[in-house]
Design an enzyme around this catalytic site. Structure first.
Site, mmCIF file in Angstrom:
data_model
loop_
_atom_site.group_PDB
_atom_site.id
_atom_site.type_symbol
_atom_site.label_atom_id
_atom_site.label_comp_id
_atom_site.label_asym_id
_atom_site.label_seq_id
_atom_site.Cartn_x
_atom_site.Cartn_y
_atom_site.Cartn_z
ATOM 1 N N GLU A 1 -22.323 -32.381 30.165
ATOM 2 C CA GLU A 1 -23.125 -33.440 30.775
ATOM 3 C C GLU A 1 -22.688 -34.831 30.317
ATOM 4 O OE1 GLU A 1 -27.689 -34.191 32.008
ATOM 5 O OE2 GLU A 1 -27.359 -33.413 29.996
ATOM 6 N N ASP A 2 -22.250 -34.941 29.067
ATOM 7 C CA ASP A 2 -21.989 -36.254 28.482
ATOM 8 C C ASP A 2 -20.516 -36.607 28.333
ATOM 9 O OD1 ASP A 2 -24.715 -36.459 28.244
ATOM 10 O OD2 ASP A 2 -24.758 -35.990 26.104
#
Length: 142
Positions: free
Chosen positions: A75-76
């Site tokens: 996600e990051d």
């Protein structure tokens, strides 16, 4: 960051744990989060290792420890969920997706299109299995 304490902790209850696999997960997370700092000033990877240590304190299995180290990666960072799935297997990828999906439900309307894209790809990849593991992931990572 020294992974020896985590390795010793895991081997104390799971002598057959594949510490090389855990090291590979750490290395991937470390590279993916390189240069990212937490608000405390600590490198971001410290959070991942801390979560893995908590799960080791609960005597969780190797897949849970690996997922803890990788839980923020797709996600990051630039590393895809597909890469995690390929390198560490379906179970780890499902745990990572479960944590991410649960967190996204807590997000406000600030969610980005890249987060939406991640969730859409995760659902398409894993379907119903993700939701079966979300409660487990909730208990494991928060």
């Amino acid at each position: 960051m020294d992974l020896q304490p985590l390795g010793h902790k895991i081997q104390s209850y799971n002598p057959s744990a594949n510490l090389e696999r855990i090291r590979r997960a750490y290395d991937l997370a470390y590279r993916a989060h390189a240069g990212v700092m937490r608000s405390t000033g600590d490198p971001y990877i410290a959070h991942c290792v801390e979560v893995a240590g908590i799960l080791a304190d609960l005597y969780l299995d190797e897949d849970a420890i690996v997922a803890a180290l990788l839980h923020d990666v797709p996600e990051d960072t630039h590393v895809s969920l597909e890469t995690i799935q390929k390198e560490f297997g379906d179970k780890v990828a499902e745990l990572v997706v479960g944590v991410t999906n649960w967190r996204s439900r807590k997000m406000t309307a600030r969610g980005t299109s890249s987060q939406h894209h991640f969730h859409s790809k995760a659902e398409a990849s894993f379907g119903w299995r993700v939701y079966a593991r979300q409660r487990l992931a909730l208990l494991l990572f928060y």
